[in-house]
Design an enzyme around this catalytic site. Structure first.
Site, PDB file in Angstrom:
ATOM      1  N   GLY A  13      23.689  19.319  84.942  1.00  0.00           N
ATOM      2  CA  GLY A  13      22.382  18.672  85.050  1.00  0.00           C
ATOM      3  C   GLY A  13      22.023  18.249  86.463  1.00  0.00           C
ATOM      4  O   GLY A  13      22.311  18.958  87.430  1.00  0.00           O
ATOM      5  N   GLN A 141      10.807   2.323  77.576  1.00  0.00           N
ATOM      6  CA  GLN A 141      10.577   3.544  76.797  1.00  0.00           C
ATOM      7  C   GLN A 141      10.889   3.315  75.335  1.00  0.00           C
ATOM      8  O   GLN A 141      11.951   2.752  75.003  1.00  0.00           O
ATOM      9  CB  GLN A 141      11.449   4.691  77.356  1.00  0.00           C
ATOM     10  CG  GLN A 141      11.473   5.948  76.513  1.00  0.00           C
ATOM     11  CD  GLN A 141      10.081   6.533  76.329  1.00  0.00           C
ATOM     12  OE1 GLN A 141       9.278   6.581  77.256  1.00  0.00           O
ATOM     13  NE2 GLN A 141       9.780   6.952  75.115  1.00  0.00           N
ATOM     14  N   TYR A 147      18.995   2.032  77.024  1.00  0.00           N
ATOM     15  CA  TYR A 147      18.924   2.834  78.258  1.00  0.00           C
ATOM     16  C   TYR A 147      18.039   2.157  79.298  1.00  0.00           C
ATOM     17  O   TYR A 147      18.387   2.081  80.485  1.00  0.00           O
ATOM     18  CB  TYR A 147      18.375   4.212  77.873  1.00  0.00           C
ATOM     19  CG  TYR A 147      18.363   5.269  78.943  1.00  0.00           C
ATOM     20  CD1 TYR A 147      19.479   6.075  79.157  1.00  0.00           C
ATOM     21  CD2 TYR A 147      17.226   5.504  79.699  1.00  0.00           C
ATOM     22  CE1 TYR A 147      19.448   7.087  80.109  1.00  0.00           C
ATOM     23  CE2 TYR A 147      17.184   6.513  80.647  1.00  0.00           C
ATOM     24  CZ  TYR A 147      18.298   7.302  80.850  1.00  0.00           C
ATOM     25  OH  TYR A 147      18.255   8.314  81.796  1.00  0.00           O
ATOM     26  N   PRO A 177      14.447   9.177  88.679  1.00  0.00           N
ATOM     27  CA  PRO A 177      13.779  10.403  88.234  1.00  0.00           C
ATOM     28  C   PRO A 177      12.886  10.144  87.024  1.00  0.00           C
ATOM     29  O   PRO A 177      13.150   9.257  86.207  1.00  0.00           O
ATOM     30  CB  PRO A 177      14.935  11.326  87.815  1.00  0.00           C
ATOM     31  CG  PRO A 177      16.185  10.694  88.331  1.00  0.00           C
ATOM     32  CD  PRO A 177      15.894   9.225  88.406  1.00  0.00           C
TER      33      PRO A 177
HETATM   34  N1  CAA Z   1       6.827   7.631  72.419  1.00  0.00           N
HETATM   35  C1  CAA Z   1       6.051   7.269  71.384  1.00  0.00           C
HETATM   36  N2  CAA Z   1       6.398   7.472  70.103  1.00  0.00           N
HETATM   37  C2  CAA Z   1       7.576   8.058  69.871  1.00  0.00           C
HETATM   38  C3  CAA Z   1       8.436   8.446  70.905  1.00  0.00           C
HETATM   39  C4  CAA Z   1       8.025   8.222  72.224  1.00  0.00           C
HETATM   40  N3  CAA Z   1       8.788   8.600  73.273  1.00  0.00           N
HETATM   41  N4  CAA Z   1       9.548   8.978  70.357  1.00  0.00           N
HETATM   42  C5  CAA Z   1       9.377   8.937  69.010  1.00  0.00           C
HETATM   43  N5  CAA Z   1       8.183   8.402  68.738  1.00  0.00           N
HETATM   44  C6  CAA Z   1       7.623   8.229  67.405  1.00  0.00           C
HETATM   45  C7  CAA Z   1       7.703   9.497  66.590  1.00  0.00           C
HETATM   46  O1  CAA Z   1       6.647  10.375  66.904  1.00  0.00           O
HETATM   47  C8  CAA Z   1       7.644   8.977  65.187  1.00  0.00           C
HETATM   48  O2  CAA Z   1       6.294   8.641  64.857  1.00  0.00           O
HETATM   49  P1  CAA Z   1       5.665   9.126  63.485  1.00  0.00           P
HETATM   50  O3  CAA Z   1       6.488   8.465  62.412  1.00  0.00           O
HETATM   51  O4  CAA Z   1       4.259   8.590  63.555  1.00  0.00           O
HETATM   52  O5  CAA Z   1       5.753  10.612  63.490  1.00  0.00           O
HETATM   53  C9  CAA Z   1       8.423   7.688  65.292  1.00  0.00           C
HETATM   54  O6  CAA Z   1       8.417   7.312  66.676  1.00  0.00           O
HETATM   55  C10 CAA Z   1       9.872   7.931  64.910  1.00  0.00           C
HETATM   56  O7  CAA Z   1      10.215   6.846  64.202  1.00  0.00           O
HETATM   57  P2  CAA Z   1      11.517   6.895  63.282  1.00  0.00           P
HETATM   58  O8  CAA Z   1      11.771   5.489  62.859  1.00  0.00           O
HETATM   59  O9  CAA Z   1      11.433   7.962  62.250  1.00  0.00           O
HETATM   60  O10 CAA Z   1      12.604   7.310  64.382  1.00  0.00           O
HETATM   61  P3  CAA Z   1      13.988   8.018  64.195  1.00  0.00           P
HETATM   62  O11 CAA Z   1      14.974   7.052  63.698  1.00  0.00           O
HETATM   63  O12 CAA Z   1      13.854   9.313  63.485  1.00  0.00           O
HETATM   64  O13 CAA Z   1      14.325   8.288  65.727  1.00  0.00           O
HETATM   65  C11 CAA Z   1      13.843   9.157  67.907  1.00  0.00           C
HETATM   66  C12 CAA Z   1      13.702   9.331  66.405  1.00  0.00           C
HETATM   67  C13 CAA Z   1      15.312   8.939  68.284  1.00  0.00           C
HETATM   68  C14 CAA Z   1      13.048   7.958  68.380  1.00  0.00           C
HETATM   69  C15 CAA Z   1      13.317  10.478  68.500  1.00  0.00           C
HETATM   70  O14 CAA Z   1      11.965  10.621  68.163  1.00  0.00           O
HETATM   71  C16 CAA Z   1      13.454  10.560  69.982  1.00  0.00           C
HETATM   72  O15 CAA Z   1      14.519  10.871  70.479  1.00  0.00           O
HETATM   73  N6  CAA Z   1      12.370  10.308  70.711  1.00  0.00           N
HETATM   74  C17 CAA Z   1      12.350  10.435  72.144  1.00  0.00           C
HETATM   75  C18 CAA Z   1      12.636   9.124  72.819  1.00  0.00           C
HETATM   76  C19 CAA Z   1      12.508   9.354  74.281  1.00  0.00           C
HETATM   77  O16 CAA Z   1      11.450   9.653  74.792  1.00  0.00           O
HETATM   78  N7  CAA Z   1      13.654   9.230  75.018  1.00  0.00           N
HETATM   79  C20 CAA Z   1      13.676   9.539  76.412  1.00  0.00           C
HETATM   80  C21 CAA Z   1      14.756  10.551  76.633  1.00  0.00           C
HETATM   81  S1  CAA Z   1      14.721  11.246  78.268  1.00  0.00           S
HETATM   82  C22 CAA Z   1      15.737  10.329  79.156  1.00  0.00           C
HETATM   83  O17 CAA Z   1      16.277   9.363  78.743  1.00  0.00           O
HETATM   84  C23 CAA Z   1      15.945  10.756  80.578  1.00  0.00           C
HETATM   85  C24 CAA Z   1      15.197   9.925  81.499  1.00  0.00           C
HETATM   86  O18 CAA Z   1      15.784   9.099  82.184  1.00  0.00           O
HETATM   87  C25 CAA Z   1      13.750  10.136  81.692  1.00  0.00           C
END
Ligand code: CAA
Length: 241
Positions: A13, A141, A147, A177
């Protein structure tokens, strides 16, 4: 001058791109990794960069690891704290284990590594420390209370240490980043990536690891001696502060 650098999480990465960039800048690089032996071996074969296996969340392992790198390559002059993990969950579902794993690696790991190179850098009156934080430590976030807390902590840690290192020729900085095209993105559901995240990035794309590596190479160079305690954001305009 060929300086000795450790890059944690340096075989994959963003870390792999940083290891390569520092090598290109003339450094002798030791890249650490936590688990993926195959990837690490392939990285060493391809680049000639030595890889070392230890867990940054384990203080004693960091101490032994730094001692081993010092014995093999010489005193560590540059440290890039890049190793990091995600355990995303909405807070009402986040477990104490998900909290601890992320804090232990992404925040305490930075303490563990920095503490073990700090005394030597102070004695030699030179050091460059760069920690990879994140846009999500700056803005928060959804699903990342763990995190975001750790990555914000990395910024506070850096500002404190910058003041302590200044008189000893040690600079301490953060690169923050945005969303970068690495395996870490594969945990994000496609729908969230396409409908939530990408539309928030003004440049209209993910960043590339090399775009972060160039920032790190600059901050670790001898020429960057007047820059300390700073946070350099590289996020495609997604968060301006
Ligand atoms: N922003 C807004 N809404 C989000 C979201 C986000 N980033 N991520 C998830 N949601 C929403 C989903 O769309 C979903 O909404 P709906 O029910 O209306 O469809 C809801 O949150 C999910 O709720 P759940 O209770 O069902 O969640 P879950 O237990 O299934 O968990 C999750 C799912 C782990 C949150 C998954 O959606 C996920 O991984 N989301 C991304 C989170 C994210 O953006 N992480 C950043 C990673 S990148 C990184 O960390 C590197 C860096 O430094 C930039």
């Amino acid at each position: 001058m060929s300086r000795i650098a450790i890059v944690t999480g340096g075989s994959r990465g963003i870390g792999a791109a940083v290891s390569r960039a520092l090598q290109e800048a003339g450094c002798t690089v030791a890249a650490t990794y936590a688990g993926n032996d195959e990837k690490a071996q392939a990285f060493t074969e391809e680049t000639g960069i030595r890889t070392y296996k230890w867990n940054v969340a384990d203080y004693a392992a960091c101490k032994d690891g730094v001692a081993q790198v010092t014995a093999d390559l010489g005193p560590v002059e540059i440290l890039v704290n890049n190793a990091g993990i995600t355990r995303d969950a909405p807070f009402h579902k986040m477990t104490p284990e998900q909290w601890s794993e992320v804090i232990d690696t992404n925040l305490s790991g930075v303490f563990n590594m920095t503490h073990n190179v700090w005394t030597g850098m102070r004695e030699r009156k030179f050091g460059r420390i760069v920690t990879i934080s994140s846009i999500n430590g700056q803005k928060g976030q959804f699903a990342q209370a763990n995190y975001a807390a750790a990555k914000a902590g990395d910024i506070g840690f850096t500002k404190a240490l910058a003041q302590e290192g200044a008189r000893a020729g040690i600079t301490v900085n953060v690169v923050a980043p945005g969303y970068i095209n690495t395996e870490m993105m594969s945990t994000i559901p496609d729908k969230v990536m396409n409908e939530v995240i990408l539309p928030q990035i003004p440049v209209g794309r993910l960043g590339e690891p090399e775009e972060i590596a160039r920032a790190v190479a600059f901050l670790t160079s001898d020429q960057a001696g007047f820059i300390t305690g700073s946070t350099l954001s590289a996020n495609g305009g997604q968060y301006l502060h």
